[in-house]
Design a protein around this motif. Sequence first.
Motif, PDB file in Angstrom:
ATOM      1  N   THR A 129      36.135  29.272  50.427  1.00 12.16           N
ATOM      2  CA  THR A 129      35.123  29.724  49.207  1.00 12.16           C
ATOM      3  C   THR A 129      34.003  30.323  49.710  1.00 12.16           C
ATOM      4  OG1 THR A 129      34.237  27.482  49.412  1.00 12.16           O
ATOM      5  CG2 THR A 129      36.029  27.852  47.929  1.00 12.16           C
ATOM      6  N   GLN A 155      33.098  24.700  45.170  1.00 10.09           N
ATOM      7  CA  GLN A 155      33.780  25.097  44.048  1.00 10.09           C
ATOM      8  C   GLN A 155      34.727  23.908  43.984  1.00 10.09           C
ATOM      9  OE1 GLN A 155      35.617  28.925  44.755  1.00 10.09           O
ATOM     10  NE2 GLN A 155      33.633  29.735  44.327  1.00 10.09           N
ATOM     11  N   GLY A 207      37.474  25.810  39.970  1.00  9.42           N
ATOM     12  CA  GLY A 207      36.611  26.701  40.522  1.00  9.42           C
ATOM     13  C   GLY A 207      34.861  26.491  40.087  1.00  9.42           C
TER      14      GLY A 207
END
Lengths: 140, 661
Positions: B367, B372, B377
Amino acid sequence: MSAGNGRELRIVGFLCNWCSYGGADTAGVSRLGQPTDLRIIRLPCTGRMDPLFMFKALLSGADGVLVSGCHPRDCHYSEGNFYARRRLELAKRLLPTLGFDSGRFEYTWVSASEGKRWQQVVTAFTEQIHTLGPGPKFSH
Amino acid sequence: MKIGVFVCHCGSNIAGTVDVAGVAQAAKNFPEVAFATDLLYSCSEPGQEAIVQAVQEHDLDGVVVAACTPRMHEPTFRRAVERAGLNRYMFEMANIREHCSWVGKDKDANTRKASDLVLQAVEKLRFDRPLQAKSFDINKRVLVVGGGVAGIQAALDCADGGLEVVLLEKTSTIGGKMAKLDKTFPTVDCSSCILGPKMVDVSMHPNITLYAYAELESVEGYVGNFEVSVKKKATYVDWDKCTGCGLCMEKCPSKKAYDAFNEGIAPTRAINIPFPQAIPKRAVIDPTYCRQFIKGKCGVCAKVCPTEAIDYEMQDSFVQEKVGAVITATGYDLFDYRKYGEYGGGRYPDVITSMQYERLLNASGPTGGHIQRPSDGREPKKVVFIQCVGSRDKSVDRPYCSGFCCMYTAKQTILTKDHIPDSQSYVFYMDIRAPGKMYDEFTRRAMEEYGAQYIRGRVSQVYPYKDSLIVRGVDTLLGSQVEIEADLVVLAVGAEASRGASELAEKLRISYDAYGFYMESHPKLRPVETNTAGVYLAGACQGSKDIPASVGQGSAAAAKVLALFSKDQLESDPQVALVSQARCVGCGKCVQTCPFGAIQLAEDRAGNPKAEVIETVCQGCGLCTVTCPQSAIQLQHFTDNQILAEVNALCQQAMEESFES
């Protein structure tokens, strides 16, 4: 603190240096109390354990014989305890032929870290021998 | 023969439950005993001096010390006996502490037992003969198994000390667990910034041969002369040609491969380089995902590779190496969080392990260092950390404390606040264990400066609620139930023995404990040695450790190897098998039985076959002695006669008693 009727019996132990002798040491360091009947003979490996020693001990007046080594596959010398297992199993089966209860002889595996297990093995085997009582004695 | 017996009080350790003077008195009547006394501390300097003096005054030929276990002080007393002018093997120990005074409470019974054990030792000593150690040449190369931080440190220290090092790593890059971490406690310095240079040093060092993606196949030999076979697993990429450009990884159409380096939080390609700083930076094909292997057609990587390094036909290969010592630094594995069903690990995507969280925090992670949630997310605002997942819990057979989870959890709460300033961390803990330099101060900082809320108590349940998770637990300090609506739950998983640790231990003939961690020779005084000469331990393979301790042990193991190799020759233990030429019939059974190839068939002058022991190769197990139908081969100091003498010593008295009664 002998088990049974208070009279001590004679138990001879044959222990490999690397695992069970160390396990008995660990039990000692941890002050894990045990019956006092057992006397230990130190061997480099249970592969050094000639079944003859067991027969000789019983014929000489021992009431019980205990052999202990490294767990199978954990032998300091790779494969000594595999030989021991085969030899000792056969020897155990011969005992009744000689007039001994096969319960007078046991072999077991205790590692150097298993102090607690060693305490249990010694206690259980000592009780077993006291249940059988003194072994047959033969004069020389 | 004139034997001296010395019975040790060991302060009150022995004297407390054994009549020590009585044992010494009894020993005076044992066969060939010319002198017997008790000593307060026989291992102390005055104690050893008393032994030396008695040997010289009474012209003794052998010494029995009844004290602690020979596994502790046998070498000490052998040296003392040697100082007194005797051969160091004219010595026996009776273990009246660990096997007697410490395990029995009845003083009379203990005294009788101690006396028996002394008699047994005397009877054995009567058959002892002086032995001379043989010297043998050693191969001053060292094998390091495992390329984590402990192995790297050990390899670099050995290499800097002038030794040739063979470093083995099972994955395709060195770095181990530390390479996956974002920051390290208690300094919060970047993990790859401090580990990276060391990894590069390994690859550049002229004394280090690195085998990555390789495993130890077999080990033969003994200290000073091990022969190891290394299995180089098929990478399907010719690493001599691969430049690590990464083009194959970019073009690979199989995009769902499991990413072990990123702990599976995001998929990777079937051909991949685990991370940009990998050493060696070389690609590996994972055949379980590669289309060429599954479907038999694709070949994209082979087409795009500028150096034509791809080789789908590659097979595992084997390399033989000769080394004189082995350092195992195989590290640990993480506890499987699915074993706690109540936490929902493996069922709810937003319940992750601490190591997965580490990859989310890491700027080189999938990420890019943005936290996230794996499910959607979204950036989490409330993060709950649950400690002791697989530590200090008998119900999952992990009663030990992993030792570092309290610290990394504190670190992760700090990093969470750094990444998301308006976030709130909650930590469910049992006790905070922060012994170490600046450690407790660090956990305080997490609470006081970064506002992590620590709740003392366990969690009973984690369950989904709308798009978040409800963590229900208890606050044992307030005595009330707690429910927290969390966006993300991080489980502080504990350490367990590396998978495959026991198989490796069996190859190296070293011991491991009930949990699979390798056993050191002595828990306090020989923490990096094993009971197999020439094999040493470094890092978490011996027990859970943090980075400073692992590095320290890596250096310690290296120091042990350098000390071992400071001589050109080693002395072998002379308690080896000896063949009686007169009795040997040359049947060759011992040759077949010996696990070390230490016995060979030679011919005597008349041309008859006779067994011959190679003394420096024999390890003294005694397997041959039992095998020999002629009793012609005897393990010295453990001969048939000696062991039978011990049996007799222990049994004769029992026999006499039974006839008296």
